[in-house]
Design a protein around this motif. Structure first.
Motif, PDB file in Angstrom:
ATOM      1  N   ASN A 135       2.961  10.196   4.194  1.00 35.34           N
ATOM      2  CA  ASN A 135       2.271   9.309   3.736  1.00 35.34           C
ATOM      3  C   ASN A 135       1.898   8.308   2.373  1.00 35.34           C
ATOM      4  O   ASN A 135       1.216   7.927   1.624  1.00 35.34           O
ATOM      5  N   LEU A 136       3.076   8.431   1.791  1.00 35.42           N
ATOM      6  CA  LEU A 136       3.490   7.853   0.958  1.00 35.42           C
ATOM      7  C   LEU A 136       3.823   6.513   1.098  1.00 35.42           C
ATOM      8  O   LEU A 136       4.436   5.635   0.892  1.00 35.42           O
ATOM      9  N   ILE A 143      -3.618  12.744 -10.737  1.00 33.65           N
ATOM     10  CA  ILE A 143      -4.412  13.214  -9.486  1.00 33.65           C
ATOM     11  C   ILE A 143      -3.569  13.790  -8.749  1.00 33.65           C
ATOM     12  O   ILE A 143      -2.195  13.142  -8.576  1.00 33.65           O
ATOM     13  N   HIS A 175      -5.662  11.736   4.120  1.00 34.97           N
ATOM     14  CA  HIS A 175      -4.801  10.889   4.492  1.00 34.97           C
ATOM     15  C   HIS A 175      -5.293  10.012   6.522  1.00 34.97           C
ATOM     16  O   HIS A 175      -5.808  10.902   6.695  1.00 34.97           O
ATOM     17  N   LEU A 215       0.740  -1.250  -0.056  1.00 33.78           N
ATOM     18  CA  LEU A 215      -0.135  -0.022   0.254  1.00 33.78           C
ATOM     19  C   LEU A 215       0.639   1.227  -0.206  1.00 33.78           C
ATOM     20  O   LEU A 215       2.051   1.364   0.758  1.00 33.78           O
ATOM     21  N   GLY A 216       0.763   1.821  -1.187  1.00 37.15           N
ATOM     22  CA  GLY A 216       1.322   3.258  -1.040  1.00 37.15           C
ATOM     23  C   GLY A 216       0.124   4.452  -0.093  1.00 37.15           C
ATOM     24  O   GLY A 216       0.023   4.644   1.185  1.00 37.15           O
ATOM     25  N   VAL A 217      -0.733   5.561  -0.954  1.00 39.63           N
ATOM     26  CA  VAL A 217      -1.252   6.377  -0.184  1.00 39.63           C
ATOM     27  C   VAL A 217      -3.126   5.640   0.356  1.00 39.63           C
ATOM     28  O   VAL A 217      -3.700   4.894  -0.567  1.00 39.63           O
ATOM     29  N   LEU A 218      -3.889   5.728   1.140  1.00 37.54           N
ATOM     30  CA  LEU A 218      -4.207   5.269   1.287  1.00 37.54           C
ATOM     31  C   LEU A 218      -5.333   6.529   2.237  1.00 37.54           C
ATOM     32  O   LEU A 218      -5.223   7.467   3.059  1.00 37.54           O
ATOM     33  N   MET A 219      -6.773   7.179   1.379  1.00 41.87           N
ATOM     34  CA  MET A 219      -7.399   7.648   1.789  1.00 41.87           C
ATOM     35  C   MET A 219      -8.885   8.021   1.904  1.00 41.87           C
ATOM     36  O   MET A 219      -9.717   7.518   1.481  1.00 41.87           O
ATOM     37  N   PHE A 276      -4.084   3.538  -3.086  1.00 44.10           N
ATOM     38  CA  PHE A 276      -3.406   3.452  -4.067  1.00 44.10           C
ATOM     39  C   PHE A 276      -2.351   2.739  -3.519  1.00 44.10           C
ATOM     40  O   PHE A 276      -1.433   3.024  -2.942  1.00 44.10           O
ATOM     41  N   GLN A 310       4.782   9.014  -9.497  1.00 46.65           N
ATOM     42  CA  GLN A 310       4.229  10.181  -8.462  1.00 46.65           C
ATOM     43  C   GLN A 310       5.261  11.509  -8.466  1.00 46.65           C
ATOM     44  O   GLN A 310       6.655  10.508  -8.336  1.00 46.65           O
ATOM     45  N   ILE A 314       0.166  15.948  -3.922  1.00 44.18           N
ATOM     46  CA  ILE A 314       0.869  14.345  -4.472  1.00 44.18           C
ATOM     47  C   ILE A 314       0.574  14.784  -5.597  1.00 44.18           C
ATOM     48  O   ILE A 314      -0.546  14.962  -5.874  1.00 44.18           O
ATOM     49  N   LEU A 316       0.254  11.966  -8.306  1.00 47.01           N
ATOM     50  CA  LEU A 316       0.240  10.590  -8.518  1.00 47.01           C
ATOM     51  C   LEU A 316      -0.273  10.150  -9.871  1.00 47.01           C
ATOM     52  O   LEU A 316      -1.570  11.318 -10.618  1.00 47.01           O
ATOM     53  N   LYS A 372       1.999   1.748  -3.442  1.00 50.72           N
ATOM     54  CA  LYS A 372       3.300   2.068  -3.497  1.00 50.72           C
ATOM     55  C   LYS A 372       3.747   1.754  -4.134  1.00 50.72           C
ATOM     56  O   LYS A 372       4.030   1.368  -4.992  1.00 50.72           O
ATOM     57  N   VAL A 373       4.291   3.310  -4.688  1.00 51.76           N
ATOM     58  CA  VAL A 373       5.408   3.511  -6.252  1.00 51.76           C
ATOM     59  C   VAL A 373       6.504   3.603  -5.783  1.00 51.76           C
ATOM     60  O   VAL A 373       6.824   4.789  -4.753  1.00 51.76           O
ATOM     61  N   LEU A 418      -3.470  15.282  -4.252  1.00 52.76           N
ATOM     62  CA  LEU A 418      -3.759  15.196  -3.727  1.00 52.76           C
ATOM     63  C   LEU A 418      -3.263  16.112  -2.365  1.00 52.76           C
ATOM     64  O   LEU A 418      -1.889  16.801  -3.090  1.00 52.76           O
ATOM     65  N   ASP A 419      -3.628  16.353  -1.463  1.00 60.20           N
ATOM     66  CA  ASP A 419      -2.850  17.316  -0.736  1.00 60.20           C
ATOM     67  C   ASP A 419      -1.871  16.045  -0.195  1.00 60.20           C
ATOM     68  O   ASP A 419      -2.758  15.429   0.691  1.00 60.20           O
ATOM     69  N   ASN A 420      -0.513  16.796   0.482  1.00 53.09           N
ATOM     70  CA  ASN A 420      -0.529  15.593   0.723  1.00 53.09           C
ATOM     71  C   ASN A 420      -0.535  15.344   3.219  1.00 53.09           C
ATOM     72  O   ASN A 420      -0.406  16.763   3.744  1.00 53.09           O
ATOM     73  N   SER A 432     -11.330  12.604   0.575  1.00 48.68           N
ATOM     74  CA  SER A 432      -9.809  13.128   0.308  1.00 48.68           C
ATOM     75  C   SER A 432      -9.094  12.866   1.117  1.00 48.68           C
ATOM     76  O   SER A 432      -7.573  14.024   1.298  1.00 48.68           O
TER      77      SER A 432
END
Lengths: 79, 266
Positions: free
Chosen positions: B205-206, B262, A57, A48-52, A73, B196, B251, B253, A75-76, B264-266, A55
């Motif tokens: 957050n990433l 996309i 986190h 996992l990268g981003v979890l929202m 999203f 990204q 961020i 993506l 993880k990259v 996003l707010d960080n 909108s």
């Protein structure tokens, strides 16, 4: 048993053999991690990268609420 | 004896001077390429190779770039291409880190890799090639793995730091140190069709865990690398020159497979 309605949005590799966006009825008290487990998204398979949620986190232990939109999203990290 | 000012003013054509003129000035006035170009830019005379930068990069901005110093941490996919972009646009000093040598499986994406340089240190090859593109460029190379704790002092004076690393653990650590030290930090990462970006942000957050990302299974195709490196280069130049808006507190993506971009707010 109380149920709530949520929307799940998946991105990038998470869509493969799953979906882009789906509405689901789930048990009240379900966490984001529970949803990831049901979808087969784990640290070993496409971490996992981003979890929202809506909108914002959030962490995997977030308890989903009625009307929430959960976005995941992968993880990259390549360079 | 003729002054450098007079020499450059006589040789310039429509506000530009060729590298041949630069070399003649270097010899005549015992100066380095960078010194001649800096002096010329102060007079409003631009090296000919930057002709197509204008008016995107003004003469004053060109001088500011020549005086700027950027560290590129990692000279693989992202680093090699960011290095070329920064050398071409006119950044004056670069600091390159990479412990690795070129291998055959790098050839799908890594700038300056080819069969002739397999087995050679990446920082050495990249540095040599960048020097050919921009003779005014000063480059310092470090053929070692970047250790944030031990090596940050080596890059602390840089104006911007490019994250071209391939390890989320070091990416995160570098982002936190840059945030703490208030340094311009340009994050980029790639995996398959995905990229990204973030600028001057910490990456908690990433990267919640230290494991590697989807790139270990989906790989890194050439176009994702060059796309991501181009964006990082633009973020770097904008941040140094104070132009436009960068991805601070954001961020970006990108999914090139389905053309999704996309923010996003960080």
């Amino acid at each position: 048993m109380q149920e709530i309605h949520i929307t799940i949005k998946l991105f990038a590799q998470y869509r493969e053999e799953r979906f882009k966006v789906e509405q689901r009825k789930i048990k009240k008290g379900t966490s984001a991690k529970d949803i990831m487990d049901v979808l087969g998204i784990s640290e070993h398979k496409l971490p996992l990268g981003v979890l929202m949620v809506n909108s914002k986190h959030e962490k995997e232990d977030y308890i989903l609420q009625e009307g929430d939109t959960l976005a995941l999203f992968p993880k990259v990290g390549g360079g | 004896m003729q002054t450098l000012k007079k020499f450059l003013e006589q040789k310039q054509e429509a506000g530009f001077f060729s590298h041949l003129t630069c070399k003649a000035a270097m010899q005549r006035f015992s100066l380095t390429c960078k010194e001649v170009e800096l002096y010329a830019l102060e007079l409003g005379i631009t090296p000919l190779r930057y002709k197509r930068n204008q008016s995107t990069i003004s003469c004053a901005a060109q001088k500011q770039l020549l005086l700027s110093h950027v560290a590129i941490i990692g000279c693989g996919g992202l680093g090699g291409h960011v290095g070329e972009n920064l050398a071409r646009i006119g950044v004056g000093s670069l600091c390159l880190f990479d412990f690795d040598i070129f291998e055959e499986h790098n050839l799908n994406r890594q700038n300056f890799s080819n069969f002739a340089v397999i087995g050679e240190q990446k920082v050495t090859v990249v540095s040599e090639q960048l020097q050919k593109i921009n003779p005014a460029l000063h480059i310092k190379t470090y053929a070692k793995a970047f250790d944030v704790q031990k090596d940050f002092a080596l890059i602390e004076s840089c104006d911007a730091i490019i994250d071209a690393l391939d390890d989320p653990k070091i990416k995160l650590a570098l982002s936190l140190t840059c945030k703490q030290k208030n340094k311009i930090f340009i994050h980029g990462a790639i995996g398959g069709f995905n990229a990204q970006h973030a600028t001057c942000n910490s990456l908690e957050n990433l990267y919640k865990t230290t494991s590697k990302g989807i790139e270990t299974s989906v790989g890194n195709p050439s176009f994702t690398v060059t796309y991501a490196a181009a964006l990082q280069s633009a973020e770097c130049i904008k941040s140094i020159l104070g132009l436009g808006e960068n991805l601070q507190n954001k961020i970006l993506l990108t999914n090139l497979l389905e053309n999704e971009f996309i923010i996003l707010d960080n």
